[in-house]
Write an enzyme that holds these catalytic residues in place. Structure first.
Site, PDB file in Angstrom:
ATOM      1  N   ASP A 202       0.831  -1.196   0.000  1.00 43.78           N
ATOM      2  CA  ASP A 202       0.000   0.000   0.000  1.00 43.78           C
ATOM      3  C   ASP A 202       0.875   1.259   0.000  1.00 43.78           C
ATOM      4  O   ASP A 202       1.873   1.325   0.723  1.00 43.78           O
ATOM      5  CB  ASP A 202      -0.879  -0.018   1.263  1.00 43.78           C
ATOM      6  CG  ASP A 202      -1.827   1.152   1.337  1.00 43.78           C
ATOM      7  OD1 ASP A 202      -2.790   1.156   0.544  1.00 43.78           O
ATOM      8  OD2 ASP A 202      -1.602   2.051   2.160  1.00 43.78           O
ATOM      9  N   GLU A 234       1.945  -0.446  -4.942  1.00 47.89           N
ATOM     10  CA  GLU A 234       0.936   0.507  -5.366  1.00 47.89           C
ATOM     11  C   GLU A 234       1.595   1.850  -5.616  1.00 47.89           C
ATOM     12  O   GLU A 234       1.958   2.569  -4.681  1.00 47.89           O
ATOM     13  CB  GLU A 234      -0.157   0.655  -4.312  1.00 47.89           C
ATOM     14  CG  GLU A 234      -1.381   1.304  -4.901  1.00 47.89           C
ATOM     15  CD  GLU A 234      -1.976   2.362  -4.030  1.00 47.89           C
ATOM     16  OE1 GLU A 234      -3.081   2.795  -4.335  1.00 47.89           O
ATOM     17  OE2 GLU A 234      -1.328   2.785  -3.067  1.00 47.89           O
TER      18      GLU A 234
HETATM   19  C1  LM2 Z   1      -3.986   3.446  -0.463  1.00 47.06           C
HETATM   20  N1  LM2 Z   1      -3.130   3.276  -1.377  1.00 47.06           N
HETATM   21  O1  LM2 Z   1      -2.021   3.985  -1.415  1.00 47.06           O
HETATM   22  C2  LM2 Z   1      -5.238   2.681  -0.389  1.00 47.06           C
HETATM   23  O2  LM2 Z   1      -5.421   1.911  -1.581  1.00 47.06           O
HETATM   24  C3  LM2 Z   1      -6.339   3.659  -0.131  1.00 47.06           C
HETATM   25  O3  LM2 Z   1      -7.585   3.022  -0.160  1.00 47.06           O
HETATM   26  C4  LM2 Z   1      -6.064   4.315   1.225  1.00 47.06           C
HETATM   27  O4  LM2 Z   1      -7.010   5.360   1.507  1.00 47.06           O
HETATM   28  C5  LM2 Z   1      -4.706   4.999   1.221  1.00 47.06           C
HETATM   29  N2  LM2 Z   1      -3.733   4.393   0.408  1.00 47.06           N
HETATM   30  C6  LM2 Z   1      -4.151   5.002   2.637  1.00 47.06           C
HETATM   31  O5  LM2 Z   1      -3.772   3.690   3.004  1.00 47.06           O
HETATM   32  C7  LM2 Z   1      -8.173   4.965   2.217  1.00 47.06           C
HETATM   33  C8  LM2 Z   1      -9.294   5.960   1.942  1.00 47.06           C
HETATM   34  C9  LM2 Z   1      -9.033   7.273   2.653  1.00 47.06           C
HETATM   35  C10 LM2 Z   1      -8.882   7.024   4.140  1.00 47.06           C
HETATM   36  C11 LM2 Z   1      -7.642   6.116   4.298  1.00 47.06           C
HETATM   37  C12 LM2 Z   1      -7.343   5.789   5.745  1.00 47.06           C
HETATM   38  O6  LM2 Z   1      -9.390   6.163   0.541  1.00 47.06           O
HETATM   39  O7  LM2 Z   1     -10.194   8.101   2.456  1.00 47.06           O
HETATM   40  O8  LM2 Z   1      -8.689   8.224   4.832  1.00 47.06           O
HETATM   41  O9  LM2 Z   1      -7.889   4.856   3.612  1.00 47.06           O
HETATM   42  O10 LM2 Z   1      -8.433   5.170   6.364  1.00 47.06           O
HETATM   43  C13 LM2 Z   1      -9.584   8.454   5.933  1.00 47.06           C
HETATM   44  C14 LM2 Z   1     -10.455   9.684   5.726  1.00 47.06           C
HETATM   45  C15 LM2 Z   1      -9.561  10.924   5.647  1.00 47.06           C
HETATM   46  C16 LM2 Z   1      -8.727  11.063   6.936  1.00 47.06           C
HETATM   47  C17 LM2 Z   1      -7.937   9.765   7.141  1.00 47.06           C
HETATM   48  C18 LM2 Z   1      -7.165   9.767   8.462  1.00 47.06           C
HETATM   49  O11 LM2 Z   1     -11.168   9.503   4.511  1.00 47.06           O
HETATM   50  O12 LM2 Z   1     -10.393  12.074   5.534  1.00 47.06           O
HETATM   51  O13 LM2 Z   1      -7.795  12.135   6.758  1.00 47.06           O
HETATM   52  O14 LM2 Z   1      -8.823   8.627   7.138  1.00 47.06           O
HETATM   53  O15 LM2 Z   1      -8.053   9.775   9.555  1.00 47.06           O
HETATM   54  C19 LM2 Z   1      -7.788  13.162   7.742  1.00 47.06           C
END
Ligand code: LM2
Ligand code: CA
Length: 479
Positions: A202, A234
């Protein structure tokens, strides 16, 4: 590391994203192993933050991308269930690749401060006692590594910022530190010890190549095959210089985002005829280093690629992914979701534990278990020795056929009506079972050529192991 295990001779992976360990085990035993898949990719298995009341509803899917500890105890199952899943998959001949989240831990904005295994953490203080990590193990704005004021990645072409600042507010590990590398290799080697055969890394773009090289160098080579774990990094497309996907290939394969874009374009506008030119395209990664896909969990949500919602167009692109010798195919199956809430949880109980996958009810996507896809997995495994395509024939813009040496022929019809044409097959004369329908239809080869009717929005695939001999249909799943 069971030397007696015989793993399938296949480069096809089923990416069963967000499936719990019990369900992955059942899929390996009942579907993937018998169909000849070489590997299954699973979602992050480490303990993650648990968010009962996040802004997008309870327990969003993205919890798993916020590690709280490296205990193998998560909403997808506990350590025993994980180990049992790996054993079941190996017994079925299927390798297990793990989504490894090692660039960061949880977000420092979290107000919930515990994980699924009961570990607690201090988001703002960067404290993860269960690992343990302390604030010194992270990059911070103004510490000489991350030059951005707010500590977030804003300049996507600035290497220091992309690799040393925070991705989406996620606390960024100091991967240049020997102590941090030791914790990461410890986690990954724990998984290798449980039988894991490889990793989807990741956010690999956000880890300096030299740092990840050191981590890879520390990995045990005690996989079931007695070799270093497979690596698929990735790295999103588009960067230049040291941030380009090709700048990461020394550490392993890289996810084929640009190839996915190309498939999206050609299947959306119906120009399958142009796919014959792939060997001459200057894609951003060489085929041998590409973890090829039509979609993954991020792209199905941001709509940057085809996705299950595209119906038959999506299925046909996956048929092509399997039939064409470009990269190693990763077929994707997640859960059904609404575009109104792209953060929603997979089916889960009140505590957030993900429910067992049930195919056919609409809640989960199970393309990897469909007859057509399984037929093309067997076809790909049969023709693999013919590494190039011959006689690429477009009988219309959206109807194509090609052969793989003298081992097999496949045709895809993306038009709205059945298409009949005669194709050079490379096969010896005889009657062949169609893999896509699991032998419901046959193709007769005469003088090396065959008149084939490809149904609307479908495919036909025949090969040396699908010969219909003496009245019996004998398709063989090469394993
Ligand atoms: C990836 N690849 O590099 C994953 O495929 C992707 O799905 C991940 O994002 C990202 N990297 C981090 O591992 C997902 C999602 C984000 C989410 C993160 C963490 O797309 O929206 O972020 O996982 O759970 C969320 C909130 C965001 C917040 C963060 C931290 O959407 O607003 O940022 O958590 O609390 C303050
Ligand atoms: Ca980083």
């Amino acid at each position: 590391a069971d030397a007696a295990v015989r793993l399938n001779d296949s480069d096809v992976t089923a990416n069963l994203w967000s499936w719990n360990w019990r369900s992955v085990a059942a899929a390996c035993t009942g579907q993937l192993g018998p169909a000849g898949y070489g590997a299954v990719q699973v979602a992050p298995p480490q303990e993650s933050v648990s968010l009962p009341t996040s802004p997008v509803g309870a327990h969003p899917w993205w919890e798993v991308y916020q590690p709280v500890s490296y205990r193998i105890d998560s909403r997808l199952g506990n350590r025993e269930q994980f180990a049992g899943m790996v054993q079941s998959c190996h017994d079925a001949g299927v390798r297990v690749y793990v989504d490894a989240v090692v660039n960061h831990t949880a977000g420092s904005n979290n107000t919930h401060t515990s994980g699924y295994a009961g570990s607690t953490f201090d988001p703002k203080g960067f404290g993860y006692p269960a690992v343990p990590y302390t604030t010194a193990d992270f990059h911070h704005a103004g510490d000489g590594t991350c030059n951005d004021e707010d500590g977030q990645i804003d300049s996507w072409n600035d290497r220091a910022e992309v690799q040393n600042c925070e991705l989406s507010g996620l606390s960024d590990l100091k991967t240049e530190s020997g102590a941090v590398r030791g914790k990461i290799t410890g986690y990954l080697n724990d998984l290798v010890g449980l039988g894991v055969d490889g990793f989807r890394v990741d956010a690999a773009k956000h880890i300096a190549q030299a740092d990840f090289a050191a981590i890879v160098a520390g990995l045990n080579t005690t996989t079931a095959e007695g070799k270093a774990p497979y690596i698929a990094q990735e790295v999103t497309a588009g960067g230049t210089g040291t941030l380009a996907p090709s700048a990461f290939t020394a550490n392993g394969d890289v996810l084929g985002f640009s190839y996915a874009d190309a498939l999206h374009n050609h299947f959306t506008d119906g120009t399958l005829n142009e796919l014959g030119g792939i060997p001459g395209w200057s894609l951003d990664l060489p085929s041998a280093k590409t973890a090829a896909m039509v979609a993954n969990h991020d792209t199905e949500r941001d709509k940057s690629t085809l996705r299950y919602q595209d119906g038959v167009t999506y299925t046909l692109a996956n048929y092509f992914l399997l039939a064409y010798p470009q990269g190693k195919p990763f077929l994707y199956d997640g859960f059904t979701f609404s575009d109104d809430n792209t953060g929603q949880s997979p089916p889960a109980d009140a505590t957030g534990m993900v429910s067992d996958t049930v195919c056919g009810t609409g809640a989960w996507q199970c393309l990897t278990q469909s007859t057509g896809i399984k037929g093309l997995v067997a076809w790909r495994n049969t023709v693999k020795a013919a590494t190039t395509v011959a006689d690429f024939t477009a009988t219309a813009k959206n109807v194509i056929g090609f052969r793989r040496g003298t081992l097999g022929w496949a045709g895809i019809n993306a038009s709205g009506s059945a298409s009949t044409a005669t194709y050079p097959t490379g096969l010896t004369d005889g009657v062949y079972c169609d893999r896509v329908t699991d032998c419901a239809t046959t193709v007769t080869v005469t003088g090396g050529k065959a008149p084939v009717t490809i149904p609307a929005g479908s495919a036909v695939a025949i090969d040396v192991n699908s010969r219909k001999d003496s009245g019996a249909c004998t398709t063989v799943a090469v394993q």
